[in-house]
Design an enzyme around this catalytic site. Structure first.
Site, PDB file in Angstrom:
ATOM      1  N   ASP A  83      52.914  27.090  45.613  1.00 37.28           N
ATOM      2  CA  ASP A  83      52.971  28.442  46.163  1.00 37.28           C
ATOM      3  C   ASP A  83      54.104  28.540  47.173  1.00 37.28           C
ATOM      4  O   ASP A  83      54.475  27.546  47.812  1.00 37.28           O
ATOM      5  CB  ASP A  83      51.654  28.792  46.868  1.00 37.28           C
ATOM      6  CG  ASP A  83      50.478  28.842  45.901  1.00 37.28           C
ATOM      7  OD1 ASP A  83      50.714  29.085  44.711  1.00 37.28           O
ATOM      8  OD2 ASP A  83      49.337  28.621  46.346  1.00 37.28           O
ATOM      9  N   ARG A  84      54.641  29.738  47.343  1.00 35.21           N
ATOM     10  CA  ARG A  84      55.757  29.943  48.262  1.00 35.21           C
ATOM     11  C   ARG A  84      55.472  29.368  49.638  1.00 35.21           C
ATOM     12  O   ARG A  84      56.308  28.702  50.239  1.00 35.21           O
ATOM     13  CB  ARG A  84      56.054  31.445  48.401  1.00 35.21           C
ATOM     14  CG  ARG A  84      57.279  31.721  49.278  1.00 35.21           C
ATOM     15  CD  ARG A  84      57.146  33.039  50.027  1.00 35.21           C
ATOM     16  NE  ARG A  84      57.143  34.170  49.149  1.00 35.21           N
ATOM     17  CZ  ARG A  84      58.163  35.026  48.994  1.00 35.21           C
ATOM     18  NH1 ARG A  84      59.267  34.858  49.684  1.00 35.21           N
ATOM     19  NH2 ARG A  84      58.067  36.041  48.174  1.00 35.21           N
TER      20      ARG A  84
END
Length: 313
Positions: free
Chosen positions: A150-151
């Protein structure tokens, strides 16, 4: 008629010029770690010199440039040392390349950097930066996505440099990957010192993942955790994945009532470190081409530890 003869005058002869070899080739006799082997083989060079040679990409094993200190060598491996000075490449903002060969790139990604662009996000990504990196050597080079973080999750992840390698890794992921360990800062004091969470995860139309303790038609997800540090407000956990589902750790932490800090999407109410409290710390896998076991471990982010150090003073 007398013949004229050239005479060599003592002390006027040209000194013989000795040139350093452009490269040195070796065959490994016994298995061991690359750095230790280099120190023993290049005993006269000094530790800092040897570290520099390795860091600058001047060492190749079986034709692949290796910079990893603890890279495992097998008996019979061919090692080549390129003695020409390499100009170090400028660091890539937002990530650090931990390992690279002809098949793979392993990186340590910072929080806030996308692994790959999504339909709605066309910002700078790790994928795009790595593509630029490999094309500096050959415009035809490419990288291929194997898995994602995930970012807002930092840590170790890998990309393939050949499509066949990508397909092999994705089809054999559960057998190829030996260990995936994360550290997470969660809200509240986790009472059980360790535990296992098993459920089925399903994605909604809004792309939110939902968990069910009974089979809901989703994908089975298994997460193991152990408490490393804890106080009344927060706990630092070591988390190991047996399966790798989308948002698995985030959903499972919410399910046991201890959402990851900064994870508003999955129930968090606090954000004391200004980011999602999740970091992919260890990735261990068998190299898809050579079968060698490779392991990469990063430090626990200082922001995670500082949260507990401040309170313990």
């Amino acid at each position: 008629m007398a013949k004229s003869m050239s005479r060599k005058t003592p002390g006027r002869t040209k000194p013989s010029q000795t040139t350093e070899p452009k490269e040195s080739r070796f065959i490994v006799k016994e298995p061991g770690e690359l750095m230790q082997w280099l120190l023993a083989t290049l005993a006269g060079k000094g530790r800092n010199k040897v570290k520099g040679i390795l860091a600058r990409g001047q060492v190749s094993v079986e034709g692949n440039v290796v910079t990893q200190y603890d890279y495992p060598l097998a008996a019979g491996n061919r090692v080549v040392i390129d003695w020409s000075e390499k100009i170090p490449e400028a660091p890539i903002e937002g990530l650090e390349i931990l390992y690279e060969d002809a098949d793979l790139i392993v990186i340590d990604k910072e929080a806030g950097l996308l692994s790959i662009a999504t339909e709605g996000e066309k910002q700078q990504t790790a994928y795009r930066m790595l593509m630029e990196h490999v094309r500096k050597k050959n415009p035809q080079n490419r990288v291929f996505v194997v898995h994602r973080l995930d970012r807002e999750t930092s840590g170790v992840m890998m990309y393939a440099k050949r499509e066949q390698i990508q397909e092999h890794l994705q089809s054999t992921w559960r057998n190829t990957v030996v260990e995936r360990t994360y550290v997470a800062v969660v809200e509240g004091c986790v009472a059980k010192s360790e535990g296992t969470i098993r459920s089925w995860l399903k994605e909604s139309k809004t792309l939110q993942m939902y968990s069910s303790r009974t089979d809901n038609g989703g994908l089975e997800a298994i997460t193991h955790y152990k408490v490393l540090q804890a106080d009344r407000e927060y706990s630092l956990l070591e988390v190991k994945l047996e399966t790798g589902r989308k948002n698995q750790i985030r959903v499972h932490m919410q399910e046991i009532g201890h959402s990851i800090v900064g994870d508003k999407r999955y129930g968090a109410k606090k954000n004391p470190i200004g980011r999602l409290g999740l970091h992919a710390r260890v990735l261990t896998f068998r190299h898809p081409a050579t079968g060698q076991l490779l392991s990469f471990e990063t430090e626990i982010p200082k922001k995670f530890l500082r949260l507990f150090q401040t309170k313990n003073k």
